[in-house]
Design a protein around this motif. Structure first.
Motif, PDB file in Angstrom:
ATOM      1  N   THR A 129     -15.264 119.211 -33.112  1.00 66.99           N
ATOM      2  CA  THR A 129     -15.589 118.491 -32.161  1.00 66.99           C
ATOM      3  C   THR A 129     -15.516 118.878 -30.987  1.00 66.99           C
ATOM      4  O   THR A 129     -13.945 119.958 -30.917  1.00 66.99           O
ATOM      5  CB  THR A 129     -14.949 117.222 -32.378  1.00 66.99           C
ATOM      6  OG1 THR A 129     -14.325 116.760 -33.274  1.00 66.99           O
ATOM      7  CG2 THR A 129     -15.159 115.876 -31.117  1.00 66.99           C
ATOM      8  N   LEU A 130     -16.158 119.561 -30.030  1.00 68.50           N
ATOM      9  CA  LEU A 130     -16.698 120.452 -28.996  1.00 68.50           C
ATOM     10  C   LEU A 130     -16.908 119.116 -27.921  1.00 68.50           C
ATOM     11  O   LEU A 130     -17.668 118.284 -28.163  1.00 68.50           O
ATOM     12  CB  LEU A 130     -18.051 121.207 -28.996  1.00 68.50           C
ATOM     13  CG  LEU A 130     -18.171 122.192 -27.916  1.00 68.50           C
ATOM     14  CD1 LEU A 130     -16.880 123.143 -28.018  1.00 68.50           C
ATOM     15  CD2 LEU A 130     -19.153 122.738 -28.030  1.00 68.50           C
ATOM     16  N   ASN A 131     -16.205 119.489 -26.819  1.00 73.25           N
ATOM     17  CA  ASN A 131     -16.003 118.272 -25.746  1.00 73.25           C
ATOM     18  C   ASN A 131     -16.926 119.828 -24.209  1.00 73.25           C
ATOM     19  O   ASN A 131     -16.063 120.505 -24.422  1.00 73.25           O
ATOM     20  CB  ASN A 131     -14.443 117.883 -25.057  1.00 73.25           C
ATOM     21  CG  ASN A 131     -14.788 117.436 -23.841  1.00 73.25           C
ATOM     22  OD1 ASN A 131     -14.026 118.224 -23.044  1.00 73.25           O
ATOM     23  ND2 ASN A 131     -15.463 116.283 -23.202  1.00 73.25           N
ATOM     24  N   GLY A 132     -17.517 118.874 -23.911  1.00 72.41           N
ATOM     25  CA  GLY A 132     -18.799 119.873 -22.650  1.00 72.41           C
ATOM     26  C   GLY A 132     -19.844 119.361 -22.204  1.00 72.41           C
ATOM     27  O   GLY A 132     -20.637 118.226 -22.766  1.00 72.41           O
ATOM     28  N   PRO A 133     -20.148 119.053 -20.704  1.00 71.38           N
ATOM     29  CA  PRO A 133     -21.372 119.111 -20.220  1.00 71.38           C
ATOM     30  C   PRO A 133     -21.895 119.304 -20.541  1.00 71.38           C
ATOM     31  O   PRO A 133     -22.515 120.671 -21.320  1.00 71.38           O
ATOM     32  CB  PRO A 133     -21.007 119.567 -18.701  1.00 71.38           C
ATOM     33  CG  PRO A 133     -19.911 120.586 -18.733  1.00 71.38           C
ATOM     34  CD  PRO A 133     -19.574 121.047 -19.728  1.00 71.38           C
ATOM     35  N   GLY A 134     -23.081 118.102 -21.864  1.00 72.90           N
ATOM     36  CA  GLY A 134     -23.860 118.489 -21.729  1.00 72.90           C
ATOM     37  C   GLY A 134     -24.520 119.253 -23.608  1.00 72.90           C
ATOM     38  O   GLY A 134     -25.595 119.090 -23.922  1.00 72.90           O
ATOM     39  N   VAL A 135     -23.335 119.080 -24.303  1.00 74.60           N
ATOM     40  CA  VAL A 135     -22.934 119.360 -25.507  1.00 74.60           C
ATOM     41  C   VAL A 135     -23.911 118.225 -26.588  1.00 74.60           C
ATOM     42  O   VAL A 135     -24.269 118.486 -27.873  1.00 74.60           O
ATOM     43  CB  VAL A 135     -21.813 119.969 -25.712  1.00 74.60           C
ATOM     44  CG1 VAL A 135     -20.669 120.593 -25.099  1.00 74.60           C
ATOM     45  CG2 VAL A 135     -20.732 118.334 -25.552  1.00 74.60           C
ATOM     46  N   ALA A 136     -23.830 117.318 -25.934  1.00 76.45           N
ATOM     47  CA  ALA A 136     -24.648 115.832 -26.493  1.00 76.45           C
ATOM     48  C   ALA A 136     -26.065 115.733 -25.951  1.00 76.45           C
ATOM     49  O   ALA A 136     -27.373 115.801 -26.684  1.00 76.45           O
ATOM     50  CB  ALA A 136     -23.980 114.949 -26.999  1.00 76.45           C
ATOM     51  N   ASP A 137     -25.289 115.320 -24.335  1.00 73.30           N
ATOM     52  CA  ASP A 137     -27.045 114.644 -23.627  1.00 73.30           C
ATOM     53  C   ASP A 137     -27.330 116.134 -22.800  1.00 73.30           C
ATOM     54  O   ASP A 137     -26.933 115.749 -21.405  1.00 73.30           O
ATOM     55  CB  ASP A 137     -26.296 113.760 -23.028  1.00 73.30           C
ATOM     56  CG  ASP A 137     -27.987 112.852 -22.340  1.00 73.30           C
ATOM     57  OD1 ASP A 137     -28.834 113.315 -22.430  1.00 73.30           O
ATOM     58  OD2 ASP A 137     -27.172 111.848 -21.909  1.00 73.30           O
ATOM     59  N   MET A 138     -28.326 117.291 -22.670  1.00 69.86           N
ATOM     60  CA  MET A 138     -29.312 117.113 -23.936  1.00 69.86           C
ATOM     61  C   MET A 138     -29.305 118.212 -24.071  1.00 69.86           C
ATOM     62  O   MET A 138     -30.057 118.670 -25.140  1.00 69.86           O
ATOM     63  CB  MET A 138     -29.965 116.124 -24.999  1.00 69.86           C
ATOM     64  CG  MET A 138     -31.255 116.603 -23.696  1.00 69.86           C
ATOM     65  SD  MET A 138     -32.930 115.133 -23.503  1.00 69.86           S
ATOM     66  CE  MET A 138     -33.259 115.700 -25.802  1.00 69.86           C
TER      67      MET A 138
END
Length: 432
Positions: free
Chosen positions: A137-146
Motif C-alpha cells: 500500500t503506497l500513500n501519495g498525491p495522485g498515486v491512484a487519481d490518476m
C-alpha cells in the motif's frame, strides 16, 4: 446468438488472443516493479490544477514516457476560463494544455483513451510526498487519481505496440488516441470540447480513474455542476453606524440554510455548500460574501429542478432591502446513465476480466469524470480502468501496488480484442 452462446464465443476468442499475445502479457508482469517506481517519481511532481509550472513538468514527463509507444504528440492549448474569486470578482483562470497522443491516425477503427495529469493538491498543500503504509500500500498525491492510472494505460499500450504478433497480423485499420487533460479536477472546463471532438472518431472509450480497492468499477454516474452565490450588502462601522450596514455574511447564512433545505426534496439530488468567504475585519459590517457549492444530479430533469430552486433563492434574498445577489456557474458534467451500448461494453470488459481471472463488477456512483463527457458525446466507455485504490482527494489517498500489472493486463486484453475485431459483432451500433 443467445447470451450464453455469446459469452462462450467471446470466451473462446479471448483465450486465443491471450495465447497469441502471451509474450506481451508476460512482459507486463515483468514491468510491475518499474511501474511502482514510476508512480513514486510522478507523485513527487506537484501538478495541482492551478500549478501551471508543475503541470508543465508533469506534461513533459508524460511526453517522454509516451514517446516509447511511437505515438505522435500534439499540444492542444486551452483558453482561460472565467471563475468567481472568493472576493466575488470575475477572474480569468489559466489552464494547462491537453496532450493528444495518436497511433495510426488514419486508421478508421479507433479507441479513445483518456486521463488527466492534474490533482486536487495545490503547490502549498502539505500532502506532497509518497510513503509506504505497508509492502502493498503506497500513500501519495495522485498515486491512484490518476498518475497510477496513466501508468496502467501507458504500459498496456506499450505491450500492444511492442507485441511480436504485429508481424503476422494486419492491424493497419486499427488506431488509438490518448487525450490527457490538465483540468479534470476542476470539471474539465476547457478540455470538454476536445473530449467531445475526439469521441466522434472512436468506437469505444477507456478512462483511467481508479477502481475501488476491491476492484469494483463505476457504472452509472451522476452529473455535476459547480456554482457560486455572491451576496452584496452595505459596509458600516460595527459600533458607530451598525444600523446603517447590511450584513452580507448574515444574509449568506440565510441563503445557505435555504440552499441546504433543497436536499432531500428530490431523490438523487445532493447540494453541498462547500467554501464560504466574506468580511474584512470584526469591526466592519461585511458588505460581501461568497459561497461556492457543488450539485449532483441523476438526470437532466433534476438539473432543471435545481436551476429553478437556485433562481427562487436568488430572487428571495435579492429582494431584501439593501442586498444584491448574483448566481454564477452551471452544470458542466451531464449524468452518465447506462444504456444498451454502454452495457454491451461493460459486458465485454467483464468477459476480459474473467479471462484474466479478475472479477469485474460495477456500481452506480455519485462521482463523475471524463466518462460523463464521453457518454454525452454518445461514446460507450468504461471509466475506472486504473489502479485499485481509495481515499482519493484526501491526504490518505493510496494505491494497492499489486494492481499495476493486473490492471495493465486487463487493458491490454481489451485493446488487443478490439484490434483483432473480437468485439465487432457484440458492440451495439450508433443510435441503439
Amino acid at each position: 446468438m443467445t447470451p450464453q452462446t455469446m459469452n462462450a464465443v467471446l470466451s473462446d476468442r479471448l483465450f486465443e488472443i491471450k495465447k497469441r499475445h502471451a509474450d506481451a502479457f508476460s512482459w507486463l508482469d515483468g514491468q510491475q516493479a518499474a511501474m511502482v517506481d514510476q508512480v513514486i517519481a510522478w507523485s513527487k511532481i506537484n501538478s495541482g490544477s492551478g500549478n501551471l509550472d508543475g503541470l508543465r513538468r508533469m506534461g513533459e514527463t508524460l511526453e517522454d514516457a509516451f514517446a516509447k509507444t511511437g505515438a505522435d504528440c500534439t499540444l492542444l492549448p486551452l483558453s482561460p476560463v472565467r471563475m468567481i474569486s472568493l472576493k466575488g470578482e470575475d477572474q480569468s483562470l489559466e489552464l494547462g494544455p491537453c496532450r493528444l497522443f495518436s497511433i495510426r491516425p488514419q486508421a478508421p477503427r479507433r479507441i479513445l483513451l483518456t486521463g488527466h495529469i492534474d490533482t486536487v493538491f495545490a503547490a502549498d498543500h502539505p500532502f506532497q510526498t509518497p510513503r509506504w503504509l505497508d509492502d502493498q500500500t503506497l500513500n501519495g498525491p495522485g498515486v491512484a487519481d490518476m498518475k497510477g492510472g496513466l501508468i496502467v494505460m501507458l504500459h498496456a499500450l506499450l505491450a500492444v505496440e511492442r507485441s511480436g504478433a504485429w508481424e503476422d497480423f494486419d492491424f493497419s485499420d486499427f488506431g488509438w488516441d490518448v487525450l490527457i487533460s490538465a483540468d479534470e479536477e476542476i470539471g474539465s472546463l476547457g478540455s470538454a470540447a476536445y473530449l467531445a471532438e475526439r469521441a466522434a472518431f472512436a468506437r469505444i472509450g477507456l478512462t483511467y480513474e481508479p477502481a475501488l480497492a476491491d476492484g469494483t468499477l463505476a457504472g452509472a454516474r451522476k452529473g455535476s455542476g459547480n456554482f457560486s452565490f455572491v451576496v452584496r450588502g452595505r459596509a458600516a462601522h460595527a459600533g458607530r453606524e451598525f444600523a446603517l450596514g447590511r450584513n452580507a455574511v448574515v444574509m449568506m447564512a440565510e441563503l445557505i440554510t435555504q440552499l441546504d433545505a433543497l436536499n432531500g426534496q428530490r431523490s438523487g439530488v445532493t447540494i453541498n455548500p462547500a467554501v464560504i468567504a466574506g468580511g474584512a475585519a470584526p469591526n466592519i459590517v461585511p458588505d460581501s460574501a461568497v459561497l461556492r457549492f457543488n450539485v449532483r444530479v441523476e438526470s437532466d430533469a433534476d438539473a432543471q429542478w435545481v436551476r429553478e430552486g437556485l433562481m427562487a433563492i436568488s430572487k428571495d434574498i435579492g429582494a431584501r432591502e439593501g442586498f444584491q445577489v448574483s448566481l454564477h456557474g452551471d452544470f458542466n458534467r451531464p449524468p452518465k446513465p447506462i444504456g444498451p451500448r454502454n452495457q454491451a461494453l461493460f459486458d465485454i470488459v467483464s468477459a476480459c476480466g474473467e479471462a484474466m481471472d479478475i472479477g469485474i463488477s460495477y456500481r452506480a456512483t455519485g462521482g463523475c469524470c471524463e466518462g460523463n463527457n464521453l457518454a454525452a458525446a454518445n461514446l460507450p466507455n468504461v471509466d475506472t480502468l486504473g489502479v485499485r485504490g481509495g481515499d482519493i482527494h484526501s491526504a490518505d489517498e493510496y494505491v494497492l501496488v499489486e494492481s499495476f500489472a493486473e490492471r495493465a493486463r486487463l487493458s491490454a486484453l481489451i485493446i488487443f480484442g478490439f484490434a483483432h475485431g473480437a468485439f465487432d459483432d457484440l458492440l451495439i451500433g450508433e443510435g441503439a
